[in-house]
Design an enzyme around this catalytic site. Structure first.
Site, PDB file in Angstrom:
ATOM      1  N   ASP A  35      -3.321  -4.861  -0.319  1.00 46.58           N
ATOM      2  CA  ASP A  35      -2.460  -4.448  -1.438  1.00 46.58           C
ATOM      3  C   ASP A  35      -1.816  -5.667  -2.091  1.00 46.58           C
ATOM      4  O   ASP A  35      -1.751  -5.782  -3.319  1.00 46.58           O
ATOM      5  CB  ASP A  35      -1.359  -3.491  -0.961  1.00 46.58           C
ATOM      6  CG  ASP A  35      -1.895  -2.127  -0.566  1.00 46.58           C
ATOM      7  OD1 ASP A  35      -2.804  -1.619  -1.246  1.00 46.58           O
ATOM      8  OD2 ASP A  35      -1.407  -1.566   0.434  1.00 46.58           O
ATOM      9  N   GLY A  88      -9.086  -2.474   7.634  1.00 49.49           N
ATOM     10  CA  GLY A  88      -8.146  -2.317   8.741  1.00 49.49           C
ATOM     11  C   GLY A  88      -8.644  -1.514   9.928  1.00 49.49           C
ATOM     12  O   GLY A  88      -8.616  -2.008  11.065  1.00 49.49           O
TER      13      GLY A  88
END
Length: 249
Positions: free
Chosen positions: A159, A42
């Site tokens: 996730d 990210g």
């Protein structure tokens, strides 16, 4: 895969792994565990998109991904984040293999909400046979990207990807690495929570912001039959475990 441990690592954590991280991997291997690491990227994606003057937008914590952002995401995950992690594993004498969705269609996905999120997806199918073979003698290092049946690449929240893999591969344990030692309540790390207790703390805003997706991922894993789902900042530390039965708070 009863001996499988899946570890999710964020992009920022790749640059901050300690010796204890690699020692724990070695210990698990000595115990006969198979290991699959799902890595993000990210911060590196945000840095590059900003440099390229591309918009950075999020909806409910998910990165809005148009065609240009998808190209940057693939470039960072497969060209920067994954090689950085593989290099460290190699330096610690841990045999590892970089993997992505195009390897034997490891991850098949569908768009999550194309009108609002673009090329953001969810994992719908995992090539269990291929992964079982690949993980027999080496650590898998897998990017959170999926391919549709038509061959379109999709950006998947790491996730969510790790949770889907844990569910479909019937993993023994899911470890979600984050930058805090677990869920903190009244100044203490909570060692265990049931899904119901976790939802209650979320409603009370004890669990907030970036912790919420990890808690939801852990809950989904436990409800799908994964034995342990742990949120921690170090894989050799207990962190907070999501368990099926309620405990005293």
């Amino acid at each position: 895969m009863k001996n499988l441990i899946i570890i999710k690592i964020g992009g920022q954590a790749i640059q901050q792994l300690t010796e204890r991280f690699f020692q724990q991997l070695q210990s698990w291997q000595a115990q006969g565990k198979q290991l699959l690491i799902v890595h993000g990227g990210g911060p590196m994606i945000t840095t590059l998109t900003t440099q390229l003057q591309l918009p950075v937008q999020r909806v409910h914590g998910l990165r809005v991904t148009d065609a240009q952002t998808l190209a940057v995401t693939k470039l960072v995950l497969l060209g920067e984040a994954q090689p950085a992690l593989l290099t460290q594993l190699n330096q610690h004498h841990l045999a590892a293999l970089g993997l992505n969705a195009a390897d034997q269609q490891l991850l098949t996905g569908t768009p999550l909400d194309q009108p609002h999120l673009g090329y953001v997806g969810q994992v719908t199918q995992v090539n269990q046979v291929a992964l079982q073979t690949l993980l027999a003698h080496q650590i898998g290092v897998l990017a959170p990207l999926a391919l549709t049946a038509e061959g379109q690449w999709l950006n998947v929240n790491a996730d969510m990807a790790a949770t889907a893999l844990a569910q479909q591969l019937h993993a023994e344990k899911l470890v979600l690495l984050t930058d805090v030692p677990g869920i903190i309540h009244h100044g203490m790390v909570m060692r265990s929570l049931s899904p119901q207790q976790a939802q209650h703390l979320t409603q009370q805003s004890v669990i907030t912001a970036g912790m919420r997706p990890k808690v939801q991922a852990a809950i989904q894993a436990i409800q799908a039959g994964v034995q342990q789902a742990v949120i921690t900042n170090a894989i050799d530390q207990p962190g907070t475990a999501i368990i099926k039965t309620e405990v005293a708070l």
